[in-house]
Design a protein around this motif. Structure first.
Motif, PDB file in Angstrom:
ATOM      1  N   ARG A 270       0.964  -0.656  -0.122  1.00 59.51           N
ATOM      2  CA  ARG A 270      -0.120  -0.304  -0.358  1.00 59.51           C
ATOM      3  C   ARG A 270       0.692   1.256  -0.342  1.00 59.51           C
ATOM      4  O   ARG A 270       1.979   0.963   0.968  1.00 59.51           O
TER       5      ARG A 270
ATOM      6  N   LYS B 113       0.459   5.255   0.917  1.00 62.06           N
ATOM      7  CA  LYS B 113       0.801   6.140   2.126  1.00 62.06           C
ATOM      8  C   LYS B 113      -0.384   7.674   0.557  1.00 62.06           C
ATOM      9  O   LYS B 113       0.497   7.524  -0.788  1.00 62.06           O
TER      10      LYS B 113
ATOM     11  N   ARG C   5      -3.075  11.879   3.389  1.00 61.90           N
ATOM     12  CA  ARG C   5      -2.538  11.645   4.810  1.00 61.90           C
ATOM     13  C   ARG C   5      -2.143  12.294   5.938  1.00 61.90           C
ATOM     14  O   ARG C   5      -1.636  12.690   6.447  1.00 61.90           O
ATOM     15  N   ASP C   6      -0.229  12.552   4.796  1.00 59.61           N
ATOM     16  CA  ASP C   6       0.858  13.040   5.034  1.00 59.61           C
ATOM     17  C   ASP C   6       0.458  14.266   5.332  1.00 59.61           C
ATOM     18  O   ASP C   6       1.144  14.590   6.425  1.00 59.61           O
TER      19      ASP C   6
ATOM     20  N   ALA D  84      -0.788  13.489   8.672  1.00 55.90           N
ATOM     21  CA  ALA D  84      -0.464  13.315   9.396  1.00 55.90           C
ATOM     22  C   ALA D  84       0.818  14.239  10.153  1.00 55.90           C
ATOM     23  O   ALA D  84       1.071  14.362  11.403  1.00 55.90           O
TER      24      ALA D  84
ATOM     25  N   LEU E 165      -3.525   9.097  14.514  1.00 54.07           N
ATOM     26  CA  LEU E 165      -3.201   9.312  13.027  1.00 54.07           C
ATOM     27  C   LEU E 165      -4.105   7.991  12.664  1.00 54.07           C
ATOM     28  O   LEU E 165      -4.112   7.098  12.010  1.00 54.07           O
TER      29      LEU E 165
ATOM     30  N   TYR F 143      -3.865   6.675   8.977  1.00 58.50           N
ATOM     31  CA  TYR F 143      -3.183   5.637   8.772  1.00 58.50           C
ATOM     32  C   TYR F 143      -3.456   4.433   9.851  1.00 58.50           C
ATOM     33  O   TYR F 143      -3.262   3.364   9.194  1.00 58.50           O
ATOM     34  N   THR F 144      -4.577   4.561  10.626  1.00 61.58           N
ATOM     35  CA  THR F 144      -4.864   3.478  11.785  1.00 61.58           C
ATOM     36  C   THR F 144      -6.061   2.361  10.718  1.00 61.58           C
ATOM     37  O   THR F 144      -5.742   1.474  11.096  1.00 61.58           O
TER      38      THR F 144
ATOM     39  N   LEU G 106      -5.934   2.653   6.853  1.00 59.40           N
ATOM     40  CA  LEU G 106      -5.349   1.768   6.069  1.00 59.40           C
ATOM     41  C   LEU G 106      -4.469   0.876   6.337  1.00 59.40           C
ATOM     42  O   LEU G 106      -4.002  -0.073   6.056  1.00 59.40           O
ATOM     43  N   LEU G 107      -3.689   0.718   7.268  1.00 57.16           N
ATOM     44  CA  LEU G 107      -3.178  -0.311   8.243  1.00 57.16           C
ATOM     45  C   LEU G 107      -3.943  -1.709   8.234  1.00 57.16           C
ATOM     46  O   LEU G 107      -3.714  -2.988   7.963  1.00 57.16           O
TER      47      LEU G 107
ATOM     48  N   ASN H 120       9.257  -1.457   4.440  1.00 54.61           N
ATOM     49  CA  ASN H 120       9.692  -0.672   3.270  1.00 54.61           C
ATOM     50  C   ASN H 120       9.523  -1.219   1.620  1.00 54.61           C
ATOM     51  O   ASN H 120      10.419  -1.582   1.504  1.00 54.61           O
TER      52      ASN H 120
ATOM     53  N   SER I 283       4.241   0.720   1.911  1.00 51.64           N
ATOM     54  CA  SER I 283       4.933  -0.848   2.871  1.00 51.64           C
ATOM     55  C   SER I 283       4.215  -1.706   2.107  1.00 51.64           C
ATOM     56  O   SER I 283       3.053  -1.752   2.131  1.00 51.64           O
TER      57      SER I 283
END
Length: 114
Positions: A27, A29, A33-34, A37, A47, A50-51, A53-54, A86, A92
Motif C-alpha cells: 500500500r 500512503k 493523509r500525509d 499526519a 493518526l 493511517y490506522t 489503512l493498516l 518498506n 509498505s
C-alpha cells in the motif's frame, strides 16, 4: 476457516500439515493523509487515516492467506504472524503467514455408565 496465532487449537487434533501459506499487500500512503499526519505530529494524537489503512491492509493480507490455504485443502491456519517492510518511498508491504492444516474435531470421551 479457523485462524490462530498459537501452534494448536484447543478441542481439535491436527490430522495433516499442508505447509506455509502467506498473503500480502503493498500500500502507498495518500498525500492528503500525509498532510494530516504532519499536522498531528505537531499537536499529537492518533493518526486515524493511517490506522484505517493498516487495518484494511492487515485484513487484505489475511484474506489472501486464507484463500491460499483453502486452495490447499486446509480448514485452519495456525501459528499466524504478521510482518511489515518498506518497499519504496511511501509504500509498505504487510505480510501475513502461517501453517495451513487440516483439523479434526476431538470427540470427548463418553463418561462410564452412559
Amino acid at each position: 476457516m479457523l485462524l490462530s496465532n498459537t501452534e494448536y487449537i484447543p478441542g481439535h487434533a491436527i490430522s495433516r500439515h499442508l505447509g506455509l501459506v502467506q498473503g500480502s499487500t503493498v500500500r502507498a500512503k495518500h498525500a492528503g493523509r500525509d498532510i494530516m499526519a504532519s499536522l498531528k505530529n505537531i499537536v499529537g494524537g492518533e493518526l486515524k487515516g493511517y490506522t484505517e489503512l493498516l487495518n484494511e491492509s492487515r485484513q487484505e493480507a489475511l484474506d489472501r492467506m486464507q484463500e491460499q490455504a483453502r486452495h490447499m485443502g486446509a480448514n485452519a491456519v495456525i501459528n499466524i504472524r504478521f510482518s511489515t517492510s518498506n518497499i519504496a518511498a511511501g509504500a509498505s508491504e504487510i505480510l501475513a503467514y502461517g501453517t495451513a492444516v487440516v483439523l479434526e474435531q476431538r470427540v470427548p470421551p463418553v463418561p462410564a455408565g452412559h
